[in-house]
Design a protein around this motif. Structure first.
Motif, PDB file in Angstrom:
ATOM      1  N   ARG A 129      16.107  27.381  18.059  1.00  0.00           N
ATOM      2  CA  ARG A 129      16.307  25.779  17.983  1.00  0.00           C
ATOM      3  C   ARG A 129      16.275  24.662  19.370  1.00  0.00           C
ATOM      4  NH1 ARG A 129      22.162  24.809  16.683  1.00  0.00           N
ATOM      5  NH2 ARG A 129      22.208  25.274  18.726  1.00  0.00           N
ATOM      6  N   ASN A 130      16.341  25.350  20.480  1.00  0.00           N
ATOM      7  CA  ASN A 130      16.194  24.888  21.661  1.00  0.00           C
ATOM      8  C   ASN A 130      14.858  24.895  21.944  1.00  0.00           C
ATOM      9  OD1 ASN A 130      18.382  24.343  21.904  1.00  0.00           O
ATOM     10  ND2 ASN A 130      18.975  25.973  23.412  1.00  0.00           N
ATOM     11  N   THR A 131      13.995  25.745  21.568  1.00  0.00           N
ATOM     12  CA  THR A 131      12.746  25.316  21.957  1.00  0.00           C
ATOM     13  C   THR A 131      10.992  24.456  21.309  1.00  0.00           C
ATOM     14  OG1 THR A 131      12.236  28.008  22.277  1.00  0.00           O
ATOM     15  CG2 THR A 131      10.301  27.042  22.227  1.00  0.00           C
ATOM     16  N   ASN A 132      12.497  24.407  19.900  1.00  0.00           N
ATOM     17  CA  ASN A 132      11.748  23.233  19.270  1.00  0.00           C
ATOM     18  C   ASN A 132      11.923  22.360  19.094  1.00  0.00           C
ATOM     19  OD1 ASN A 132      10.495  25.240  17.504  1.00  0.00           O
ATOM     20  ND2 ASN A 132      11.695  25.540  15.519  1.00  0.00           N
ATOM     21  N   GLU A 133      13.762  21.875  20.123  1.00  0.00           N
ATOM     22  CA  GLU A 133      13.957  20.756  20.651  1.00  0.00           C
ATOM     23  C   GLU A 133      13.327  20.385  21.669  1.00  0.00           C
ATOM     24  OE1 GLU A 133      18.337  20.726  21.027  1.00  0.00           O
ATOM     25  OE2 GLU A 133      18.456  20.652  19.048  1.00  0.00           O
ATOM     26  N   ARG A 134      13.140  21.443  22.510  1.00  0.00           N
ATOM     27  CA  ARG A 134      12.356  20.763  23.334  1.00  0.00           C
ATOM     28  C   ARG A 134      11.023  20.271  23.758  1.00  0.00           C
ATOM     29  NH1 ARG A 134      11.849  25.605  28.568  1.00  0.00           N
ATOM     30  NH2 ARG A 134      12.223  23.490  30.528  1.00  0.00           N
ATOM     31  N   ALA A 135      10.371  21.266  22.496  1.00  0.00           N
ATOM     32  CA  ALA A 135       8.686  20.850  21.723  1.00  0.00           C
ATOM     33  C   ALA A 135       8.675  18.952  21.522  1.00  0.00           C
ATOM     34  CB  ALA A 135       8.143  21.602  21.491  1.00  0.00           C
ATOM     35  N   GLN A 136       9.503  19.123  20.324  1.00  0.00           N
ATOM     36  CA  GLN A 136       9.915  17.615  19.785  1.00  0.00           C
ATOM     37  C   GLN A 136      10.436  16.404  21.523  1.00  0.00           C
ATOM     38  OE1 GLN A 136       9.324  16.668  16.987  1.00  0.00           O
ATOM     39  NE2 GLN A 136       9.412  14.477  17.591  1.00  0.00           N
ATOM     40  N   LEU A 137      11.202  16.807  22.248  1.00  0.00           N
ATOM     41  CA  LEU A 137      11.685  15.809  23.756  1.00  0.00           C
ATOM     42  C   LEU A 137      10.137  15.596  23.842  1.00  0.00           C
ATOM     43  CD1 LEU A 137      15.385  16.850  24.176  1.00  0.00           C
ATOM     44  CD2 LEU A 137      14.818  15.051  23.180  1.00  0.00           C
ATOM     45  N   THR A 138       9.174  16.864  24.615  1.00  0.00           N
ATOM     46  CA  THR A 138       7.646  16.963  24.992  1.00  0.00           C
ATOM     47  C   THR A 138       7.340  15.493  24.482  1.00  0.00           C
ATOM     48  OG1 THR A 138       8.350  18.633  26.243  1.00  0.00           O
ATOM     49  CG2 THR A 138       6.103  17.513  26.546  1.00  0.00           C
ATOM     50  N   SER A 139       7.449  15.956  23.184  1.00  0.00           N
ATOM     51  CA  SER A 139       5.890  15.289  22.406  1.00  0.00           C
ATOM     52  C   SER A 139       6.670  13.556  22.527  1.00  0.00           C
ATOM     53  CB  SER A 139       6.010  16.263  21.000  1.00  0.00           C
ATOM     54  OG  SER A 139       6.009  14.910  20.494  1.00  0.00           O
ATOM     55  N   ASP A 140       8.002  13.586  22.133  1.00  0.00           N
ATOM     56  CA  ASP A 140       8.452  11.833  22.581  1.00  0.00           C
ATOM     57  C   ASP A 140       8.218  11.386  23.644  1.00  0.00           C
ATOM     58  OD1 ASP A 140       9.407  12.316  19.618  1.00  0.00           O
ATOM     59  OD2 ASP A 140      11.562  12.620  20.257  1.00  0.00           O
ATOM     60  N   VAL A 141       8.840  12.122  24.967  1.00  0.00           N
ATOM     61  CA  VAL A 141       8.307  11.619  25.447  1.00  0.00           C
ATOM     62  C   VAL A 141       6.904  10.919  25.905  1.00  0.00           C
ATOM     63  CG1 VAL A 141       7.931  12.781  28.642  1.00  0.00           C
ATOM     64  CG2 VAL A 141       9.809  12.811  26.947  1.00  0.00           C
ATOM     65  N   ALA A 142       6.218  12.117  25.071  1.00  0.00           N
ATOM     66  CA  ALA A 142       4.215  11.342  25.989  1.00  0.00           C
ATOM     67  C   ALA A 142       4.396  10.409  24.576  1.00  0.00           C
ATOM     68  CB  ALA A 142       3.390  12.647  24.939  1.00  0.00           C
ATOM     69  N   THR A 143       4.811  10.356  23.862  1.00  0.00           N
ATOM     70  CA  THR A 143       4.215   8.983  23.132  1.00  0.00           C
ATOM     71  C   THR A 143       5.050   7.820  23.584  1.00  0.00           C
ATOM     72  OG1 THR A 143       4.467  10.508  20.554  1.00  0.00           O
ATOM     73  CG2 THR A 143       4.472   7.954  20.688  1.00  0.00           C
ATOM     74  N   LEU A 144       7.024   8.103  23.819  1.00  0.00           N
ATOM     75  CA  LEU A 144       6.918   6.743  24.499  1.00  0.00           C
ATOM     76  C   LEU A 144       6.505   6.359  25.892  1.00  0.00           C
ATOM     77  CD1 LEU A 144      10.905   7.721  24.107  1.00  0.00           C
ATOM     78  CD2 LEU A 144       9.630   6.004  22.983  1.00  0.00           C
ATOM     79  N   SER A 145       5.477   7.211  26.636  1.00  0.00           N
ATOM     80  CA  SER A 145       4.949   7.154  27.942  1.00  0.00           C
ATOM     81  C   SER A 145       3.411   6.572  27.559  1.00  0.00           C
ATOM     82  CB  SER A 145       4.808   8.389  28.707  1.00  0.00           C
ATOM     83  OG  SER A 145       5.628   9.059  29.461  1.00  0.00           O
ATOM     84  N   VAL A 146       2.956   7.130  26.073  1.00  0.00           N
ATOM     85  CA  VAL A 146       1.836   6.394  25.916  1.00  0.00           C
ATOM     86  C   VAL A 146       2.359   4.847  25.397  1.00  0.00           C
ATOM     87  CG1 VAL A 146      -0.282   5.742  24.031  1.00  0.00           C
ATOM     88  CG2 VAL A 146       0.273   7.931  25.326  1.00  0.00           C
ATOM     89  N   ARG A 147       2.983   4.706  24.872  1.00  0.00           N
ATOM     90  CA  ARG A 147       3.756   2.997  24.707  1.00  0.00           C
ATOM     91  C   ARG A 147       4.525   2.098  25.518  1.00  0.00           C
ATOM     92  NH1 ARG A 147       7.427   3.821  20.027  1.00  0.00           N
ATOM     93  NH2 ARG A 147       7.953   1.342  19.750  1.00  0.00           N
ATOM     94  N   LEU A 148       4.947   3.416  26.573  1.00  0.00           N
ATOM     95  CA  LEU A 148       4.939   1.516  27.664  1.00  0.00           C
ATOM     96  C   LEU A 148       4.159   1.383  28.618  1.00  0.00           C
ATOM     97  CD1 LEU A 148       7.505   1.426  29.332  1.00  0.00           C
ATOM     98  CD2 LEU A 148       7.160   3.293  30.753  1.00  0.00           C
ATOM     99  N   ALA A 149       3.020   2.279  28.432  1.00  0.00           N
ATOM    100  CA  ALA A 149       1.633   1.404  29.098  1.00  0.00           C
ATOM    101  C   ALA A 149       1.555   0.482  28.895  1.00  0.00           C
ATOM    102  CB  ALA A 149       0.860   3.029  29.318  1.00  0.00           C
ATOM    103  N   GLN A 150       1.315   0.528  27.589  1.00  0.00           N
ATOM    104  CA  GLN A 150       0.946  -0.257  26.216  1.00  0.00           C
ATOM    105  C   GLN A 150       1.846  -1.297  26.530  1.00  0.00           C
ATOM    106  OE1 GLN A 150       0.466   1.585  22.370  1.00  0.00           O
ATOM    107  NE2 GLN A 150      -1.565   2.412  22.858  1.00  0.00           N
TER     108      GLN A 150
END
Length: 174
Positions: A129-150
């Motif tokens: 569960r923690n591995t899945n949550e970590r992967a999801q959070l990493t994906s969310d951070v990447a998406t939010l980083s792209v949106r922040l850059a835009q």
């Protein structure tokens, strides 16, 4: 012969065959009676052969001494048999006590094994569960980083447009 009888008696007791030990003691007693009868027969035969009476009395004394020694050995064997019987009972009680301890320990071990297996399964689920949550959070951070850059790019673009518009307004007034 006494060593063989003692060894046989000890082996029989060790194996837990009290009946065999009793039979062995009975056999020793029968052998002692046989020796006594043989001694009496020898004494009678010697007397019948007209040996001098001092030789017969000496031989009778020797036979009586041998009989006394055999009876002493028999008594010692019986005493050893009784001691070994008591020791066997004590050892059997000890074996029963150790078997009970082993059974309790084994049951406790099985319970602990079940608990450990359950805990291990829970830990594996948490890790997954923690591995899945970590992967999801990493994906969310990447998406939010792209949106922040835009968003930063758009802010910079709008600030340039505002500056250009202010310059045009200043030129238009002049």
């Amino acid at each position: 012969m006494s060593t063989i009888v003692e060894q046989t008696t000890t082996d029989a007791l060790t194996a837990g065959a009290l009946t065999t030990a009793t039979a062995t003691v009975a056999a020793v007693a029968a052998a002692a009676v046989s020796v006594t009868a043989a001694a009496a027969t020898t004494a009678t035969a010697a007397a019948a052969a007209s040996l001098p009476s001092s030789t017969c009395s000496t031989e009778i004394g020797q036979l009586q001494q041998a009989l006394l020694e055999k009876q002493t050995q028999l008594y010692a064997l019986e005493t050893a048999c009784l001691r070994e019987t008591e020791r066997q009972v004590e050892l059997e009680d000890s074996v029963i006590a150790w078997q009970d301890k082993y059974d309790r320990l084994y049951e406790s071990h099985k319970r602990v094994q079940k608990v450990n297996q359950s805990l291990e399964d829970k830990m594996l689920k948490l890790v997954d569960r923690n591995t899945n949550e970590r992967a999801q959070l990493t994906s969310d951070v990447a998406t939010l980083s792209v949106r922040l850059a835009q968003a930063n790019f758009n802010i910079a673009k709008l600030q340039r447009e505002i500056f250009q518009n202010k310059l045009r307004c200043v030129f238009v007034k002049n």
